[in-house]
Structures are given as C-alpha cells and as structure tokens.
Design an enzyme around this catalytic site. Structure first.
Site, PDB file in Angstrom:
ATOM      1  CE1 TYR A  47     -35.891   4.300  24.866  1.00 37.14           C
ATOM      2  CE2 TYR A  47     -34.818   5.703  23.240  1.00 37.14           C
ATOM      3  CZ  TYR A  47     -35.870   5.454  24.108  1.00 37.14           C
ATOM      4  OH  TYR A  47     -36.888   6.375  24.200  1.00 37.14           O
TER       5      TYR A  47
ATOM      6  CG  ASP B 204     -33.331   1.772  16.239  1.00 39.57           C
ATOM      7  OD1 ASP B 204     -33.180   2.802  15.543  1.00 39.57           O
ATOM      8  OD2 ASP B 204     -33.872   1.774  17.355  1.00 39.57           O
TER       9      ASP B 204
ATOM     10  CE  LYS C 235     -31.533  10.161  19.276  1.00 43.82           C
ATOM     11  NZ  LYS C 235     -31.838   8.785  19.592  1.00 43.82           N
TER      12      LYS C 235
HETATM   13  C1  LIG Z   1     -33.243   8.147  19.949  1.00 49.35           C
HETATM   14  C2  LIG Z   1     -33.496   6.740  19.517  1.00 49.35           C
HETATM   15  C3  LIG Z   1     -34.785   6.263  19.240  1.00 49.35           C
HETATM   16  C4  LIG Z   1     -36.011   7.096  19.489  1.00 49.35           C
HETATM   17  O1  LIG Z   1     -36.049   8.244  18.714  1.00 49.35           O
HETATM   18  P1  LIG Z   1     -36.998   9.459  19.164  1.00 49.35           P
HETATM   19  O2  LIG Z   1     -36.860  10.450  18.069  1.00 49.35           O
HETATM   20  O3  LIG Z   1     -36.476   9.916  20.488  1.00 49.35           O
HETATM   21  O4  LIG Z   1     -38.379   8.904  19.273  1.00 49.35           O
HETATM   22  C5  LIG Z   1     -34.930   4.997  18.739  1.00 49.35           C
HETATM   23  N1  LIG Z   1     -33.858   4.206  18.526  1.00 49.35           N
HETATM   24  C6  LIG Z   1     -32.616   4.610  18.783  1.00 49.35           C
HETATM   25  C7  LIG Z   1     -31.465   3.723  18.491  1.00 49.35           C
HETATM   26  C8  LIG Z   1     -32.393   5.888  19.304  1.00 49.35           C
HETATM   27  O5  LIG Z   1     -31.153   6.273  19.588  1.00 49.35           O
END
Ligand SMILES: *Cc1c(COP(=O)(O)O)cnc(C)c1O
Length: 435
Positions: free
Chosen positions: A150, A245, A273
């Site tokens: 994701y 990511d 995060k």
């Molecule tokens: C949480 C997450 C996102 C999105 O971050 P948001 O702050 O919710 O927009 C993108 N990539 C990964 C791997 C994530 O865990």
C-alpha cells in the site's frame, strides 16, 4: 456468529451515530469504521504510554498506536514539551524555520541512504511526490508496484493486477481514470522471473519500481533480502529508479529503516508516520543528484502550505532524538520478540493454526502456519477468526487495529509487564477463537 459486548460502548455508539451525520460512514479514514470487526468504533479520548481510554472510560493496551507513528507511545513527555513550547509562539508561518533545519539535520546526519530530504504533510503526499520525481528524472511514465503493498491513496497506485500476469493495473477505487491505472503495472511480490520479463518488455516506459521493503499494510509479508537486492540490481540494469516506501518501516525497523536494515540503497525513500512524532509529516529523500531535480533547484514541482510547519517539526524532532539513544531499537525489538514468542509457544502447545510474523517492533497474527510472502497466500476466510479475536481482546482491554490485514505495533512505552499482560489476554482470546 453473534458478538456479545460485556464492554460498555454506549458513548462511543452515540458519538458514532452523530458522526454519521457529518462524515461519510461516520469517519475520516475508512478502516476506522470497524466494518470488519464487531460493534461501533471506539471513540478514544486519551492516550498515556501504551494505553488508550475511550469515551466510556474503558482502557486498553494499544497495539495500533495511531497506525504506526507512536513508536514512543501516547503523550510522550519530551514530544509534548517541545510541541507546547513551539505552539506558544505560533503554529505556522509559511517561511523556513529553524526547527525544520534541526529535524532535517538529525535525519540526514544519521541516515547513510539519503543526502537531502523534502518535508510534506502525509505519507500519501510523499509517495505522490516521489513518483513525480522519478518520472521527472527518467522522462518515463510507468510505475511497477507490487500486489499487497500500500502506498497511500495516490491515484495511480490504487490499482490491482488486471487479469493475466503482469498486465497493466485496474483501479481499486471509483474516480480513477482508466488511463491513470494503465500507467501502473502490478506484479506479485517475490517473483523474480515475472519481474525480469516485465522489465525486459517495458523498461523503456518504466520510470520506477515502488515497493514497501517491509510490506506491512496487507498482513506482514516479510520479503527476503535477496528479493529486495534483486530489485536493486534490476533497476540499475534497466535504467529504472527504485523507490522504497518506508512510511511504515522508516524509523521503525531501525533509524535508517529498511534501507539500513537490509543495507540496500534505493534511489528515493519516502517517509511518514513516525517521522512526525504524531503530527502530520511525510518526507521523501534521495541523493544530492536526485533531489536537485525538485523545485526550486530543478523542474519537478512540489509544494505545501503547511509543509515543515514548526509544530510538526518540533514533534518529529523530539521523537527522533529519542530513537537515537543507544540501545533504543535493540530493546524494543527484544521486547517484541519475547511477546511474539510467548504467543507462538502457546499456539504451538495448543496446536492452534496460527503464526506470529514479526520484524523489529511490528507483528502480525496470521491464521496459518505457512510462511506468507505474497498477498494471495492470505486466506480471506481466516478473517472470521480475526473478528472473534479482535472482539475478545476488546472485551479484555487490548486494542488491535480493526482489521485482520493490519499489523500490530509495539512501542517503547509497552513495558515487559504490559506485554506479559497482553499476551495472557491474547491466550484467553485465542482459546475462544479456536474453541
Ligand atoms: C500509511 C502509509 C502510506 C500513506 O500515508 P498517509 O500518511 O496515510 O497518507 C503510504 N505508504 C505506506 C507504506 C504506508 O504505510
């Protein structure tokens, strides 16, 4: 299956009914609606350390930790103090500020994988910008992503594999033009042959490969280092940029994230995060050369009204400083490992069909004994078991994220005693799940 609450959720239920008047589905982010678990979502009014308290005054040991950011637990004293001190002087000026420098310096000086960073306000924004950067540098447009990873709600990444192998993506959300989805190729994780074949056929059109090096948004699909290394080598070979990511894994599996843990150098890394210490911060970084393409130095435009505002920078700075203390990660990982082993051992003794996947302070309970590395290996039916587990844990004062596809996070605020207590409750709940 009928779910009986011994838990009083009256206030939460009332507030949720009210929230439905204002917000689609009563929420501002879909999974919060508790659709795949029992009862109305809990309205949390307070968090202290590893515990959260809801509007009915029930207290839970929290393993969701705001979906990952709170590696120091709730209401960390040093974060609170610096945020309060900062907010007293105003919240945002839309100008450079010293706290931004301090956080930037702290990250850059302690991360061998990036030379420069750009702050944004969410993980989604970081990923979206990283993809634009990769396209801007390469002059190519297609993106390879992996099924089970994701990357936020970026248009071209809300896609799944089309029918057949290595086809162009089809969107998983209404409102995404087919032409956008077609820019994305979705591959299964851990399949080197298909990867190579796809790159051979399409590398002239592919700007980047994006991967969660520690896929933790669809269960915990731990990849072998050799697969990640293979991505690195193939990207070099075919002139494609590699994006890690690390919105979850960054500052979680080590200060340098998965890049450091596996010692693999991506071209661009995205963060979110933990980097914001509980405030909305995202970021992306790369080498001097890569980052020189970003405006105002280069032609790739990206901007943000509240980017790097001092309050968010203060929270991030106070948080990351604490992560750099000697032994921080080793201790957290050790605790998490003991917690996971405790549950594993019990499940083994009882012969329960269950495994606990774990890396650093991330864990995931899978209702299977097989090693799961791809999303298609997750049995959707096992989510019925998760629903019971979640319900039984709530009754006992343990809060897991409200979906069986979500991982759990242990924070520095979880003591050995808290984890022992949580494991005991987990065992009771599992006895009911497998009754
Ligand atoms: C949480 C997450 C996102 C999105 O971050 P948001 O702050 O919710 O927009 C993108 N990539 C990964 C791997 C994530 O865990």
């Amino acid at each position: 299956m009928e779910f009986v609450d011994t838990l009083n959720r009256t206030r939460s239920a009332q507030l949720f009914e009210e929230a439905k008047k204002y917000f689609p589905g009563g929420v501002n982010s879909p999974v919060r609606a508790f659709k795949s678990v029992s009862g109305p979502p809990l309205f949390i009014k307070e968090g202290q350390g590893c515990r959260i308290t809801d509007e009915d005054d029930n207290t839970y040991i929290d393993f969701c930790c705001s979906w990952g950011p709170l590696i120091l637990g709730h209401n960390n004293g040093r974060i609170r103090e610096l945020v309060l001190e900062t907010v007293a002087k105003g919240t945002s000026f839309g100008t450079p500020n010293k706290l931004g420098n301090q956080l930037g310096k702290l990250i850059i000086e302690n991360n061998r994988y990036i030379d420069k960073i750009r702050f944004v306000s969410s993980g989604t924004e970081a990923v979206m910008s990283a993809i634009r950067l990769a396209r801007g540098i390469t002059g190519k447009s297609k993106v390879i992503k992996f099924d089970g990873c994701y990357h936020g709600h970026v248009d071209s990444l809300l896609v799944k594999a089309g029918s057949g192998l290595a086809t162009f993506g089809v969107s998983t959300s209404a409102g995404i033009p087919e032409s956008f989805a077609k820019e994305t190729i979705v591959l299964p994780l851990d399949d080197r042959q298909l990867l190579d074949q796809t790159l051979q056929e399409h590398s002239n059109d592919i700007a980047c490969i994006i991967v969660e090096p520690v896929p933790a948004n669809n269960g915990l699909l731990l990849q072998s280092r050799s697969f990640l290394e293979c991505l690195r080598l193939k990207c070099y070979k075919y002139g494609v940029l590699l994006i890690f990511d690390e919105v979850i894994s960054g500052f979680r599996v080590g200060f340098e994230g998965a890049a450091g843990r596996y010692n693999i150098q991506p071209d661009i890394i995205t963060y979110g995060k933990i980097i914001g210490g509980g405030m909305p911060v995202g970021a992306y970084g790369g080498s001097h050369e890569v980052m020189s393409h970003i405006a105002p130095d280069g032609p790739v435009y990206q901007a943000g009204t509240l980017s790097a505002n001092p309050v968010a920078m203060a929270a991030g700075y106070a948080a990351l400083q604490q992560l750099l203390e000697p032994g921080f990660y080793a201790e957290l990982e050790g605790k998490t490992e003991r917690f996971a082993n405790n549950i594993r051992q019990y499940a083994d003794e009882k012969g329960y069909e269950l495994s606990v996947q774990q890396i650093a302070s991330i864990f995931w309970i899978a209702f299977s004994r097989d090693k799961i590395v791809r999303s298609d290996q997750i049995d959707a039916k096992s989510m019925d078991k998760f629903k019971v587990l979640h319900h039984e844990l709530l009754q006992r004062g343990v809060y897991l994220g409200p979906s069986g596809y979500e991982v759990g996070f242990v924070s520095a605020a979880h003591t050995e005693g808290d984890l022992e207590e949580a494991a005991g409750k987990m065992k009771e709940a599992l006895d009911i799940v497998f009754k």
